[in-house]
Design a protein around this motif. Structure first.
Motif, short mmCIF file in Angstrom:
data_model
loop_
_atom_site.label_atom_id
_atom_site.label_comp_id
_atom_site.label_asym_id
_atom_site.label_seq_id
_atom_site.Cartn_x
_atom_site.Cartn_y
_atom_site.Cartn_z
N THR A 1 0.84 -1.21 0.00
CA THR A 1 0.00 0.00 0.00
C THR A 1 0.87 1.25 0.00
O THR A 1 0.64 2.17 -0.79
CB THR A 1 -0.95 0.00 1.21
N GLU B 1 0.99 3.72 -3.22
CA GLU B 1 0.52 5.09 -3.00
C GLU B 1 1.60 6.10 -3.36
O GLU B 1 1.30 7.19 -3.83
CB GLU B 1 0.09 5.29 -1.54
N LYS C 1 -5.86 -2.68 -4.19
CA LYS C 1 -6.98 -2.75 -3.24
C LYS C 1 -7.85 -3.96 -3.54
O LYS C 1 -8.33 -4.63 -2.61
CB LYS C 1 -7.82 -1.46 -3.28
N LEU D 1 -12.13 0.85 0.83
CA LEU D 1 -11.09 1.40 -0.05
C LEU D 1 -11.09 0.71 -1.41
O LEU D 1 -10.87 1.36 -2.44
CB LEU D 1 -9.72 1.29 0.62
N TYR E 1 -8.24 8.99 1.25
CA TYR E 1 -6.93 9.08 1.91
C TYR E 1 -7.05 9.14 3.43
O TYR E 1 -6.17 8.67 4.14
CB TYR E 1 -6.10 10.22 1.33
N GLN F 1 -7.49 5.62 4.26
CA GLN F 1 -6.21 4.98 3.99
C GLN F 1 -5.24 5.17 5.16
O GLN F 1 -4.55 4.24 5.57
CB GLN F 1 -5.59 5.54 2.71
#
Length: 146
Positions: free
Chosen positions: A18, A22, A34, A93, A107, A110
């Motif tokens: 992740t 990102e 995801k 997500l 976010y 996240q």
């Protein structure tokens, strides 16, 4: 031992991938990750966590002591974080990423997922360490003052 290692590796993989995607990935790669975390990821993680908890409960029935008490104290936190934070975050997500909704709420969730994942990684790592100590596979090294 296998189930706890698998669960720890799943969460570590989800966490690190992740962060990586990102930082340098596209919206498509974030959505793909995801999706993979939800399926097959959760289909691997959840049974591994259940097996870890069950084996820990069975093994701790015959033992007592500080390490066993610490492991028993951590397990409810690991389970609650997993069930009430990590799994719902992963599903939401995934849905938002699939829809291309990379907005503030994405976010925000996240960040919550990453904090919860880091917390579970730390707690599971401590439980694994203590389990290895209990089994004699990890010996404490005596500290000598010179």
């Amino acid at each position: 031992m296998i189930s706890s290692t698998l669960a720890l590796m799943c969460i570590a993989t989800f966490f690190l991938s992740t962060i990586f995607v990102e930082l340098i990935g596209s919206g498509h790669s974030i959505a793909s990750l995801k999706h993979l975390i939800v399926s097959p990821g959760l289909w691997i993680l959840v049974p591994a966590m259940i097996a870890t908890g069950a084996s820990g409960a069975l093994m701790s029935r015959k033992r007592q002591g500080r390490l066993v008490a610490l492991k028993k104290k951590r397990m409810p936190f690991i389970a609650v974080i997993g069930l009430l934070v990590l799994i719902p975050c992963a599903i939401v997500l995934n849905q938002w990423a699939t829809a291309g909704s990379f907005d503030t709420r994405f976010y925000f969730v996240q960040v919550i997922e990453l904090i919860a994942g880091a917390t579970n990684l730390a707690l599971m790592g401590l439980n694994m360490r203590d389990g290895l100590r209990l089994s004699g596979r990890l010996l404490r090294f005596a500290r000598h003052r010179q």
